[in-house]
Design a protein around this motif. Structure first.
Motif, mmCIF file in Angstrom:
data_model
loop_
_atom_site.group_PDB
_atom_site.id
_atom_site.type_symbol
_atom_site.label_atom_id
_atom_site.label_comp_id
_atom_site.label_asym_id
_atom_site.label_seq_id
_atom_site.Cartn_x
_atom_site.Cartn_y
_atom_site.Cartn_z
ATOM 1 N N LEU B 167 -90.124 -7.590 12.846
ATOM 2 C CA LEU B 167 -90.611 -8.538 11.838
ATOM 3 C C LEU B 167 -89.534 -8.858 10.813
ATOM 4 O O LEU B 167 -89.257 -10.019 10.524
ATOM 5 C CB LEU B 167 -91.815 -7.926 11.117
ATOM 6 C CG LEU B 167 -93.203 -8.395 11.530
ATOM 7 C CD1 LEU B 167 -94.228 -7.722 10.652
ATOM 8 C CD2 LEU B 167 -93.322 -9.890 11.420
ATOM 9 N N ASP B 168 -88.928 -7.805 10.258
ATOM 10 C CA ASP B 168 -88.019 -8.007 9.129
ATOM 11 C C ASP B 168 -86.631 -8.464 9.561
ATOM 12 O O ASP B 168 -85.982 -9.223 8.848
ATOM 13 C CB ASP B 168 -87.895 -6.714 8.316
ATOM 14 C CG ASP B 168 -89.171 -6.416 7.570
ATOM 15 O OD1 ASP B 168 -90.008 -7.336 7.489
ATOM 16 O OD2 ASP B 168 -89.337 -5.290 7.088
ATOM 17 N N ASN B 174 -85.315 -15.652 10.913
ATOM 18 C CA ASN B 174 -85.009 -16.738 11.837
ATOM 19 C C ASN B 174 -86.078 -17.814 11.880
ATOM 20 O O ASN B 174 -85.768 -18.986 12.034
ATOM 21 C CB ASN B 174 -84.798 -16.185 13.244
ATOM 22 C CG ASN B 174 -83.517 -15.396 13.341
ATOM 23 O OD1 ASN B 174 -82.533 -15.736 12.696
ATOM 24 N ND2 ASN B 174 -83.526 -14.329 14.101
ATOM 25 N N VAL B 175 -87.340 -17.416 11.776
ATOM 26 C CA VAL B 175 -88.408 -18.410 11.920
ATOM 27 C C VAL B 175 -88.648 -19.154 10.612
ATOM 28 O O VAL B 175 -88.947 -20.338 10.607
ATOM 29 C CB VAL B 175 -89.710 -17.742 12.419
ATOM 30 C CG1 VAL B 175 -90.827 -18.749 12.496
ATOM 31 C CG2 VAL B 175 -89.477 -17.134 13.775
ATOM 32 N N LYS B 181 -97.366 -17.292 11.880
ATOM 33 C CA LYS B 181 -97.990 -18.022 12.974
ATOM 34 C C LYS B 181 -97.379 -17.598 14.312
ATOM 35 O O LYS B 181 -98.077 -17.535 15.319
ATOM 36 C CB LYS B 181 -97.758 -19.509 12.733
ATOM 37 C CG LYS B 181 -98.545 -20.439 13.601
ATOM 38 C CD LYS B 181 -98.497 -21.832 12.991
ATOM 39 C CE LYS B 181 -98.291 -22.900 14.029
ATOM 40 N NZ LYS B 181 -97.875 -24.166 13.417
ATOM 41 N N PHE B 182 -96.072 -17.296 14.297
ATOM 42 C CA PHE B 182 -95.388 -17.013 15.559
ATOM 43 C C PHE B 182 -95.158 -15.527 15.793
ATOM 44 O O PHE B 182 -94.752 -15.131 16.875
ATOM 45 C CB PHE B 182 -94.040 -17.739 15.584
ATOM 46 C CG PHE B 182 -94.177 -19.221 15.551
ATOM 47 C CD1 PHE B 182 -94.489 -19.915 16.704
ATOM 48 C CD2 PHE B 182 -94.029 -19.929 14.368
ATOM 49 C CE1 PHE B 182 -94.633 -21.279 16.682
ATOM 50 C CE2 PHE B 182 -94.167 -21.298 14.346
ATOM 51 C CZ PHE B 182 -94.477 -21.978 15.508
ATOM 52 N N ALA B 183 -95.409 -14.713 14.750
ATOM 53 C CA ALA B 183 -95.092 -13.283 14.873
ATOM 54 C C ALA B 183 -95.811 -12.609 16.052
ATOM 55 O O ALA B 183 -95.170 -11.868 16.800
ATOM 56 C CB ALA B 183 -95.399 -12.563 13.573
ATOM 57 N N PRO B 184 -97.122 -12.854 16.265
ATOM 58 C CA PRO B 184 -97.768 -12.179 17.403
ATOM 59 C C PRO B 184 -97.102 -12.506 18.738
ATOM 60 O O PRO B 184 -96.875 -11.629 19.563
ATOM 61 C CB PRO B 184 -99.202 -12.705 17.363
ATOM 62 C CG PRO B 184 -99.416 -13.105 15.966
ATOM 63 C CD PRO B 184 -98.099 -13.615 15.476
ATOM 64 N N TYR B 185 -96.747 -13.787 18.930
ATOM 65 C CA TYR B 185 -96.101 -14.154 20.190
ATOM 66 C C TYR B 185 -94.768 -13.432 20.350
ATOM 67 O O TYR B 185 -94.477 -12.823 21.380
ATOM 68 C CB TYR B 185 -95.899 -15.676 20.263
ATOM 69 C CG TYR B 185 -94.967 -16.055 21.377
ATOM 70 C CD1 TYR B 185 -95.366 -15.894 22.704
ATOM 71 C CD2 TYR B 185 -93.685 -16.517 21.132
ATOM 72 C CE1 TYR B 185 -94.511 -16.199 23.739
ATOM 73 C CE2 TYR B 185 -92.821 -16.821 22.159
ATOM 74 C CZ TYR B 185 -93.237 -16.665 23.465
ATOM 75 O OH TYR B 185 -92.387 -16.943 24.486
ATOM 76 N N GLN B 346 -88.782 -25.881 13.368
ATOM 77 C CA GLN B 346 -89.571 -25.992 12.134
ATOM 78 C C GLN B 346 -88.669 -26.320 10.946
ATOM 79 O O GLN B 346 -88.703 -25.613 9.944
ATOM 80 C CB GLN B 346 -90.287 -24.679 11.819
ATOM 81 C CG GLN B 346 -90.919 -23.999 12.990
ATOM 82 C CD GLN B 346 -92.321 -24.479 13.204
ATOM 83 O OE1 GLN B 346 -93.066 -24.624 12.260
ATOM 84 N NE2 GLN B 346 -92.671 -24.744 14.433
ATOM 85 N N PRO B 347 -87.829 -27.376 11.062
ATOM 86 C CA PRO B 347 -86.923 -27.614 9.927
ATOM 87 C C PRO B 347 -87.727 -27.990 8.686
ATOM 88 O O PRO B 347 -88.740 -28.687 8.783
ATOM 89 C CB PRO B 347 -86.043 -28.766 10.404
ATOM 90 C CG PRO B 347 -86.795 -29.408 11.498
ATOM 91 C CD PRO B 347 -87.692 -28.388 12.094
#
Lengths: 169, 354
Positions: B167-168, B174-175, B181-185, B346-347
């Protein structure tokens, strides 16, 4: 180069399995864990901040109480000092007063003694005068009983008067 | 004493391979086939061979043929006969080791659809189940404990460490701000690859399959990232794609820049696919090749072989340690690249940047 050709069947099963795994974990797995971890992180941060604040407050309170104790100590010392000086002063005053009282009494006594003595002197003098008068009377009466002696006496008196006159001159 | 015991242990663990050595006796050791047999997919799960007895788990073959329609049978049918209902396992050519049927001209052709539960598919299933169980177990721990109870210990603590690290160190930087929203994936991808890599290093049954070293598996993962990037890309991303901020002569008569950008979009999943696949495949191959040194030198001379056993075991241990590192690094890199690609889709709005 059969390594580089992906199998359709494997691709299908992999997508299916991974999709299911992802769905389950997305629904029941990772969001719970992430939210709990983040929540705990916040909680720890909060607790640290609170602990720091409490420490600061505690230090301030300690400082304050120390100040109060110091003040009290100073006050105590001051009061003790004052009491000491006051005691000294009172004792000194008492001593002074006693001294002056004693002196006054001494003077009074002296004066009374003087008076007494003068009175006694006067008394003694009058008594002595009376006594000497009576003695002189007795002596004179005794001496002047004959004529010759009277004469002698009168002459002596005259002599003495003469001497007195001469000495006056 | 301890040293002796270790050497004995190593020798005993090498016994199964002795059978393998005898097996291909006359023609010398066929290193190529030994390695390929391991790293390639197969219709049965070969566990070991004791003497001439092969211990393997037969797996179901599911095919759709234009000739017979859907067919489903166990791979054990090929133990006693070469052909079953017109299907056979090819022994040469492009389809070596794959199930084939004969067309009207007598050529070997693949069935229309081959959905067999091969060794890799079953491994994928096993690892998926393991992953789900592990993560749900960890999640249950979090559900059952309040925050005031403190951090977890033991296995859950290790998992938390890994999750926090991903995560960290990977996802958040990066995200960007949308990371939840994308962490689980991304976490699923990381743990799936990591678990598969580690299990692939285990030499016996549930492990040992070359899962992440198979291009179909990595392609599937890369496709998922491709979908995540392009489905959830925002307006800014698509504007940059088709109408980037470059002098207009670069895009009006000939759409040069959009072409390059589109090319980049398609290349990204390929980079992901090839990188992971090649790394793991190479790792497995090198470990096997070093183990095979023993059998090659054994054939030349027993004494040299004996000496080489020691060297080879040392090298294998070293390679396994290296592979352990690679297992982690590749999972890390795949997740990081996925996060970078997602982050690029996601700019933030330009006005915010300046």
């Amino acid at each position: 180069m059969s390594f580089l050709v992906p199998d359709t069947g494997l691709l299908f099963w992999m997508l299916l399995a991974f999709g299911i795994v992802f769905f389950i974990l997305y629904k029941y797995g990772f969001p719970v864990i992430i939210s709990k971890i983040e929540e705990r992180k916040r909680y720890i941060d909060d607790s640290l901040k609170k602990a720091k604040e409490a420490n600061k407050r505690f230090a301030a309170a300690e400082h304050k109480s120390n100040l109060i104790i110091e003040n009290a100590r100073e006050e105590e010392a001051r009061i003790l000092r004052e009491a000491a000086t006051m005691r000294k002063q009172i004792i000194k005053e008492a001593q002074d007063k006693a001294e002056s009282e004693r002196e006054k009494m001494l003077l009074e006594t002296k004066r009374m003694i003087q008076q007494e003595r003068e009175a006694a002197m006067r008394d003694i003098r009058s008594q002595v005068a009376e006594l000497s008068l009576s003695v002189a009377e007795t002596i004179l009466r005794d001496e002047l009983s004959d004529e010759k002696r009277q004469k002698e006496y009168a002459e002596r008196l005259l002599d003495s008067i003469d001497v007195e006159k001469a000495s006056e001159k | 004493m301890r040293c002796l015991r270790y050497i004995l242990l190593v020798l005993i663990s090498l016994l199964p391979f002795a059978g393998m050595c005898k097996e291909s006796g006359q023609g010398g050791v066929d290193v190529r086939s030994i390695i390929f047999e391991h790293v390639k997919d197969s219709y049965e799960w070969h566990i070991t061979a004791i003497g001439d007895n092969h211990i393997s788990i037969p797996l179901p073959i599911i095919v759709y043929s234009s000739r017979t329609g859907w067919e489903c049978f166990s791979s054990s049918v090929f133990h006693h006969q070469e052909e079953y209902k017109g299907f056979r396992i090819s022994t040469s050519g492009d389809n070596e080791g794959k199930i084939v049927e004969l067309d009207s001209f007598g050529n070997e052709v693949r069935p229309v659809l081959d959905l067999s539960l091969t060794k890799t598919v079953v491994s994928v299933f096993i690892y998926s189940i393991m992953l789900v169980l592990i993560v749900l177990y960890v999640a249950r721990w979090y559900r059952r404990h309040r925050i005031e109870d403190g951090a977890p210990k033991g296995f859950v603590g290790v998992m938390e460490m890994l999750i926090t690290m991903v995560l960290d160190d990977i996802i958040k930087p990066n995200v960007g701000k949308n990371y939840l929203k994308f962490a689980p994936y991304l976490l699923t991808v990381f743990f799936f690859i990591f678990l598969s890599n580690i299990m692939g290093l285990l030499p016996i049954f549930p492990g040992g399959a070359n899962v992440t070293g198979n291009i179909a598996v990595t392609l599937a993962l890369a496709l998922c990232t491709f979908i995540a990037v392009n489905v959830f890309g925002n307006k800014e991303y698509y504007k940059e794609l088709f109408w980037p901020d470059v002098p207009s002569w670069l895009k009006v008569p000939v759409p040069l820049m959009p072409f390059i950008e589109l090319f980049g979009v398609i290349v990204k999943p390929f980079a992901l696919t090839i990188r992971l696949f090649a790394n793991i495949l190479a790792g497995h191959t090198v470990v096997l090749a070093i183990v095979c040194i023993i059998f090659i030198t054994m054939e030349v001379d027993t004494r040299i072989g004996g000496a080489m056993t020691f060297v080879s075991v040392l090298f294998t241990i070293f390679m396994n340690c290296l592979e352990l590192l690679v297992a982690f690094i590749q999972a890390f890199v795949f997740t990081m690249l996925s996060s970078v690609f997602i982050g690029l889709s996601q700019p933030e709005h330009k006005a915010k940047k300046h």
